[in-house]
Scaffold this motif. Structure first.
Motif, PDB file in Angstrom:
ATOM      1  N   LYS A  17      36.301  65.238  61.023  1.00 46.49           N
ATOM      2  CA  LYS A  17      35.292  66.120  60.441  1.00 46.49           C
ATOM      3  C   LYS A  17      34.638  66.922  61.558  1.00 46.49           C
ATOM      4  O   LYS A  17      34.555  66.476  62.700  1.00 46.49           O
ATOM      5  CB  LYS A  17      34.212  65.311  59.709  1.00 46.49           C
ATOM      6  N   HIS A  18      34.170  68.127  61.213  1.00 44.04           N
ATOM      7  CA  HIS A  18      33.482  68.964  62.183  1.00 44.04           C
ATOM      8  C   HIS A  18      31.994  68.601  62.231  1.00 44.04           C
ATOM      9  O   HIS A  18      31.394  68.225  61.224  1.00 44.04           O
ATOM     10  CB  HIS A  18      33.626  70.442  61.820  1.00 44.04           C
ATOM     11  N   VAL A  19      31.406  68.714  63.416  1.00 44.30           N
ATOM     12  CA  VAL A  19      29.981  68.465  63.576  1.00 44.30           C
ATOM     13  C   VAL A  19      29.178  69.565  62.890  1.00 44.30           C
ATOM     14  O   VAL A  19      29.531  70.749  62.966  1.00 44.30           O
ATOM     15  CB  VAL A  19      29.597  68.422  65.072  1.00 44.30           C
ATOM     16  N   CYS A  20      28.108  69.163  62.243  1.00 42.51           N
ATOM     17  CA  CYS A  20      27.190  70.132  61.648  1.00 42.51           C
ATOM     18  C   CYS A  20      26.069  70.410  62.656  1.00 42.51           C
ATOM     19  O   CYS A  20      25.206  69.572  62.898  1.00 42.51           O
ATOM     20  CB  CYS A  20      26.598  69.585  60.353  1.00 42.51           C
ATOM     21  N   PHE A  21      26.095  71.596  63.266  1.00 41.54           N
ATOM     22  CA  PHE A  21      25.038  72.013  64.182  1.00 41.54           C
ATOM     23  C   PHE A  21      24.012  72.842  63.399  1.00 41.54           C
ATOM     24  O   PHE A  21      24.385  73.747  62.650  1.00 41.54           O
ATOM     25  CB  PHE A  21      25.607  72.868  65.320  1.00 41.54           C
ATOM     26  N   VAL A  22      22.736  72.528  63.591  1.00 40.56           N
ATOM     27  CA  VAL A  22      21.672  73.260  62.906  1.00 40.56           C
ATOM     28  C   VAL A  22      20.582  73.637  63.903  1.00 40.56           C
ATOM     29  O   VAL A  22      19.962  72.758  64.515  1.00 40.56           O
ATOM     30  CB  VAL A  22      21.055  72.426  61.762  1.00 40.56           C
ATOM     31  N   PRO A  23      20.314  74.930  64.117  1.00 42.15           N
ATOM     32  CA  PRO A  23      19.208  75.347  64.980  1.00 42.15           C
ATOM     33  C   PRO A  23      17.871  74.875  64.398  1.00 42.15           C
ATOM     34  O   PRO A  23      17.668  74.894  63.171  1.00 42.15           O
ATOM     35  CB  PRO A  23      19.309  76.872  64.962  1.00 42.15           C
ATOM     36  N   LEU A  24      16.983  74.440  65.279  1.00 44.28           N
ATOM     37  CA  LEU A  24      15.675  73.931  64.862  1.00 44.28           C
ATOM     38  C   LEU A  24      14.627  74.526  65.791  1.00 44.28           C
ATOM     39  O   LEU A  24      14.722  74.392  67.012  1.00 44.28           O
ATOM     40  CB  LEU A  24      15.662  72.405  64.936  1.00 44.28           C
ATOM     41  N   TYR A  25      13.625  75.179  65.201  1.00 46.19           N
ATOM     42  CA  TYR A  25      12.656  75.921  66.008  1.00 46.19           C
ATOM     43  C   TYR A  25      11.233  75.486  65.698  1.00 46.19           C
ATOM     44  O   TYR A  25      10.841  75.353  64.532  1.00 46.19           O
ATOM     45  CB  TYR A  25      12.810  77.421  65.736  1.00 46.19           C
ATOM     46  N   ALA A  26      10.446  75.272  66.758  1.00 42.91           N
ATOM     47  CA  ALA A  26       9.021  74.942  66.606  1.00 42.91           C
ATOM     48  C   ALA A  26       8.206  76.201  66.907  1.00 42.91           C
ATOM     49  O   ALA A  26       8.268  76.737  68.016  1.00 42.91           O
ATOM     50  CB  ALA A  26       8.641  73.820  67.555  1.00 42.91           C
ATOM     51  N   SER A  27       7.456  76.660  65.927  1.00 45.48           N
ATOM     52  CA  SER A  27       6.705  77.907  66.047  1.00 45.48           C
ATOM     53  C   SER A  27       5.246  77.659  66.419  1.00 45.48           C
ATOM     54  O   SER A  27       4.528  76.938  65.716  1.00 45.48           O
ATOM     55  CB  SER A  27       6.763  78.683  64.731  1.00 45.48           C
TER      56      SER A  27
END
Length: 229
Positions: free
Chosen positions: A174-184
């Motif tokens: 399976k492919h890795v699920c990468f998700v950008p995460l930003y603190a504003s």
């Protein structure tokens, strides 16, 4: 569900939450399987706010020197306090001793995964990360090259974390699920972006550049949405 974080991390986080301003979290993808979140460091602001506010369990990639007390002490004395902050070496030693005990124990209690940069032991990082993902646990990585940059713009990133794709796919197909995460800072919000995957349609080294650029662009898009740029 068994307790994920250690007692020290839970206590310190609960204490800080009493006094530190609250950040809302918008992360609709967070409950759908294991995710590797990629976040903007912003001179420690990103790790602090995300680990303080994120409602789901995360293993943070942590530079290995901070997880062991002896190497943590050396890092503070030889670099952080003396070279970065310009403090007197004697004062640095006095402060580094208790702080190194507290930081190393806190990060271990927070289930941080040690990152052995520039060492063959980086395989330990990869193996621990893949094991966590296989158990359905998520990871957060802060790959900024200039981690002292406190601006909202995501600039150059280390790309070594993308090798997780190779090792995870080898184990699971399976492919890795990468998700950008930003603190504003402006919106007092922790927000996640789109899911980003390798397709496997071209060689890894070529697609790695594409995936890294997508992550970087998405982080900057989140900063713009939040009004930080």
């Amino acid at each position: 569900m068994l307790k994920f974080y250690g007692s020290l991390f839970l206590f310190v986080r609960a204490l800080i939450r009493i006094f530190y301003r609250k950040y809302s979290v918008f992360s609709p993808n967070s409950s759908k399987g294991p995710i590797v979140y990629i976040a903007h460091h912003q001179n420690l602001f990103g790790p602090f706010v995300i680990l303080l506010s994120f409602p789901h369990h995360l293993h943070a990639w942590i530079l290995d020197v901070f997880i062991d007390q002896k190497t943590c002490y050396k890092q503070y004395v030889d670099y952080t306090f003396t070279k970065r902050f310009g403090w007197n070496r004697t004062i640095s030693k006095l402060l580094a001793w208790p702080i190194s005990f507290g930081i190393s124990k806190l990060l271990s209690s927070g289930k941080g995964i040690p990152v052995y940069r520039g060492s063959k032991k980086i395989m330990n990082t990869m193996n621990l990360s893949v094991e966590a993902l296989q158990k359905g646990e998520s990871i957060v990585i802060f790959p900024d090259i200039d981690y002292q940059d406190s601006s909202s713009e995501t600039k150059d990133l280390y790309d070594g974390f993308l090798y997780l794709e190779k090792y995870y796919y080898r184990k699971t197909r399976k492919h890795v699920c990468f998700v950008p995460l930003y603190a504003s800072k402006m919106s007092r919000l922790v927000i996640s972006g789109e899911k980003i995957y390798f397709t496997g349609e071209e060689d890894f080294l070529s697609e790695r550049k594409v995936v890294l650029q997508k992550i970087k662009d998405n982080l900057n898009k989140l900063a713009s949405i939040c009004g930080d740029t």
